[in-house]
Design a protein around this motif. Structure first.
Motif, mmCIF file in Angstrom:
data_model
loop_
_atom_site.group_PDB
_atom_site.id
_atom_site.type_symbol
_atom_site.label_atom_id
_atom_site.label_comp_id
_atom_site.label_asym_id
_atom_site.label_seq_id
_atom_site.Cartn_x
_atom_site.Cartn_y
_atom_site.Cartn_z
ATOM 1 N N PHE A 16 17.569 -32.684 -9.932
ATOM 2 C CA PHE A 16 17.917 -33.828 -9.097
ATOM 3 C C PHE A 16 16.881 -34.920 -9.297
ATOM 4 O O PHE A 16 15.713 -34.638 -9.562
ATOM 5 N N THR A 17 17.312 -36.159 -9.129
ATOM 6 C CA THR A 17 16.391 -37.291 -9.104
ATOM 7 C C THR A 17 16.438 -37.915 -7.723
ATOM 8 O O THR A 17 17.517 -38.173 -7.192
ATOM 9 N N ILE A 18 15.267 -38.152 -7.155
ATOM 10 C CA ILE A 18 15.154 -38.803 -5.856
ATOM 11 C C ILE A 18 14.720 -40.244 -6.096
ATOM 12 O O ILE A 18 13.747 -40.500 -6.803
ATOM 13 N N GLU A 19 15.479 -41.174 -5.511
ATOM 14 C CA GLU A 19 15.114 -42.592 -5.590
ATOM 15 C C GLU A 19 14.671 -43.043 -4.198
ATOM 16 O O GLU A 19 15.395 -42.869 -3.218
ATOM 17 N N ILE A 20 13.468 -43.604 -4.136
ATOM 18 C CA ILE A 20 12.917 -44.093 -2.877
ATOM 19 C C ILE A 20 12.841 -45.614 -2.963
ATOM 20 O O ILE A 20 12.275 -46.154 -3.911
ATOM 21 N N THR A 21 13.441 -46.294 -1.992
ATOM 22 C CA THR A 21 13.295 -47.748 -1.879
ATOM 23 C C THR A 21 12.968 -48.057 -0.420
ATOM 24 O O THR A 21 13.570 -47.494 0.492
ATOM 25 N N TYR A 22 11.985 -48.939 -0.234
ATOM 26 C CA TYR A 22 11.599 -49.296 1.132
ATOM 27 C C TYR A 22 10.858 -50.631 1.129
ATOM 28 O O TYR A 22 10.020 -50.882 0.270
ATOM 29 N N ARG A 23 11.191 -51.468 2.128
ATOM 30 C CA ARG A 23 10.513 -52.756 2.318
ATOM 31 C C ARG A 23 9.546 -52.625 3.488
ATOM 32 O O ARG A 23 9.964 -52.458 4.632
ATOM 33 N N LEU A 24 8.271 -52.671 3.192
ATOM 34 C CA LEU A 24 7.243 -52.629 4.230
ATOM 35 C C LEU A 24 7.160 -53.984 4.919
ATOM 36 O O LEU A 24 7.492 -55.016 4.327
ATOM 37 N N ASN A 25 6.698 -53.982 6.156
ATOM 38 C CA ASN A 25 6.474 -55.222 6.913
ATOM 39 C C ASN A 25 7.725 -56.091 7.005
ATOM 40 O O ASN A 25 7.666 -57.305 6.838
ATOM 41 N N TYR A 26 8.841 -55.467 7.254
ATOM 42 C CA TYR A 26 10.118 -56.166 7.347
ATOM 43 C C TYR A 26 10.842 -55.630 8.574
ATOM 44 O O TYR A 26 10.729 -54.450 8.908
ATOM 45 N N GLU A 27 11.564 -56.469 9.258
ATOM 46 C CA GLU A 27 12.278 -56.027 10.459
ATOM 47 C C GLU A 27 13.777 -56.264 10.307
ATOM 48 O O GLU A 27 14.226 -57.382 10.098
ATOM 49 N N ASP A 28 14.517 -55.210 10.386
ATOM 50 C CA ASP A 28 15.970 -55.222 10.347
ATOM 51 C C ASP A 28 16.417 -53.859 10.846
ATOM 52 O O ASP A 28 15.611 -53.092 11.356
ATOM 53 N N LYS A 29 17.675 -53.530 10.705
ATOM 54 C CA LYS A 29 18.141 -52.213 11.150
ATOM 55 C C LYS A 29 17.640 -51.102 10.233
ATOM 56 O O LYS A 29 17.218 -50.054 10.680
ATOM 57 N N ALA A 30 17.725 -51.319 8.953
ATOM 58 C CA ALA A 30 17.249 -50.339 7.969
ATOM 59 C C ALA A 30 16.475 -51.084 6.894
ATOM 60 O O ALA A 30 16.887 -52.149 6.447
ATOM 61 N N CYS A 31 15.365 -50.513 6.503
ATOM 62 C CA CYS A 31 14.513 -51.166 5.513
ATOM 63 C C CYS A 31 14.470 -50.440 4.181
ATOM 64 O O CYS A 31 13.794 -50.873 3.266
ATOM 65 N N GLY A 32 15.170 -49.331 4.095
ATOM 66 C CA GLY A 32 15.139 -48.610 2.836
ATOM 67 C C GLY A 32 16.022 -47.380 2.865
ATOM 68 O O GLY A 32 16.753 -47.136 3.822
ATOM 69 N N SER A 33 15.916 -46.618 1.790
ATOM 70 C CA SER A 33 16.728 -45.404 1.691
ATOM 71 C C SER A 33 16.079 -44.403 0.759
ATOM 72 O O SER A 33 15.229 -44.744 -0.064
ATOM 73 N N ILE A 34 16.505 -43.173 0.933
ATOM 74 C CA ILE A 34 16.194 -42.095 0.001
ATOM 75 C C ILE A 34 17.544 -41.645 -0.543
ATOM 76 O O ILE A 34 18.416 -41.245 0.217
ATOM 77 N N ARG A 35 17.711 -41.773 -1.849
ATOM 78 C CA ARG A 35 18.966 -41.372 -2.468
ATOM 79 C C ARG A 35 18.693 -40.263 -3.468
ATOM 80 O O ARG A 35 17.663 -40.255 -4.137
ATOM 81 N N ILE A 36 19.638 -39.341 -3.561
ATOM 82 C CA ILE A 36 19.507 -38.222 -4.485
ATOM 83 C C ILE A 36 20.650 -38.281 -5.479
ATOM 84 O O ILE A 36 21.809 -38.458 -5.103
ATOM 85 N N PHE A 37 20.290 -38.126 -6.747
ATOM 86 C CA PHE A 37 21.254 -38.160 -7.840
ATOM 87 C C PHE A 37 21.236 -36.828 -8.571
ATOM 88 O O PHE A 37 20.192 -36.181 -8.685
ATOM 89 N N SER A 38 22.370 -36.436 -9.082
ATOM 90 C CA SER A 38 22.468 -35.241 -9.902
ATOM 91 C C SER A 38 21.847 -35.528 -11.265
ATOM 92 O O SER A 38 22.163 -36.529 -11.901
ATOM 93 N N GLY A 39 20.956 -34.657 -11.716
ATOM 94 C CA GLY A 39 20.322 -34.814 -13.024
ATOM 95 C C GLY A 39 19.318 -35.941 -13.049
ATOM 96 O O GLY A 39 18.862 -36.422 -12.023
#
Length: 84
Positions: A16-39
């Motif tokens: 699996f590949t884990i992709e991490i994206t996140y915006r620090l010092n930002y205000e909204d409902k969601a600032c990022g995600s952790i996504r998992i991909f096959s292979g």
């Protein structure tokens, strides 16, 4: 230090590949995600996302990486259903 986190982590033992994206010092409902991909992610192909978790705003980079570590542990212990 950048205000944006973007990383790819390949878990060879589970393929699996884990992709991490996140915006620090930002205000909204969601600032990022952790996504998992096959292979491994291949930029030449469409990659199949099998899981996504949104991350709320207001976290430090350490808290984001703690979330990633928790996801990795759940994958290794087969607590997260990632079957295709």
């Amino acid at each position: 230090m950048s205000d944006y986190i973007h990383e790819l982590k390949y878990m060879e033992e589970k393929d699996f590949t884990i992709e991490i994206t996140y915006r620090l010092n930002y205000e909204d409902k969601a600032c990022g995600s952790i996504r998992i991909f096959s292979g491994q992610i291949d930029p030449e192909k469409d990659n199949y996302e099998i899981y996504m978790e949104l991350i709320e705003c207001g976290l430090t980079s350490e808290q984001v990486y703690d979330r990633v570590k928790k996801i990795e542990e759940e994958i290794m212990q087969d607590k997260l259903d990632l079957s295709l």
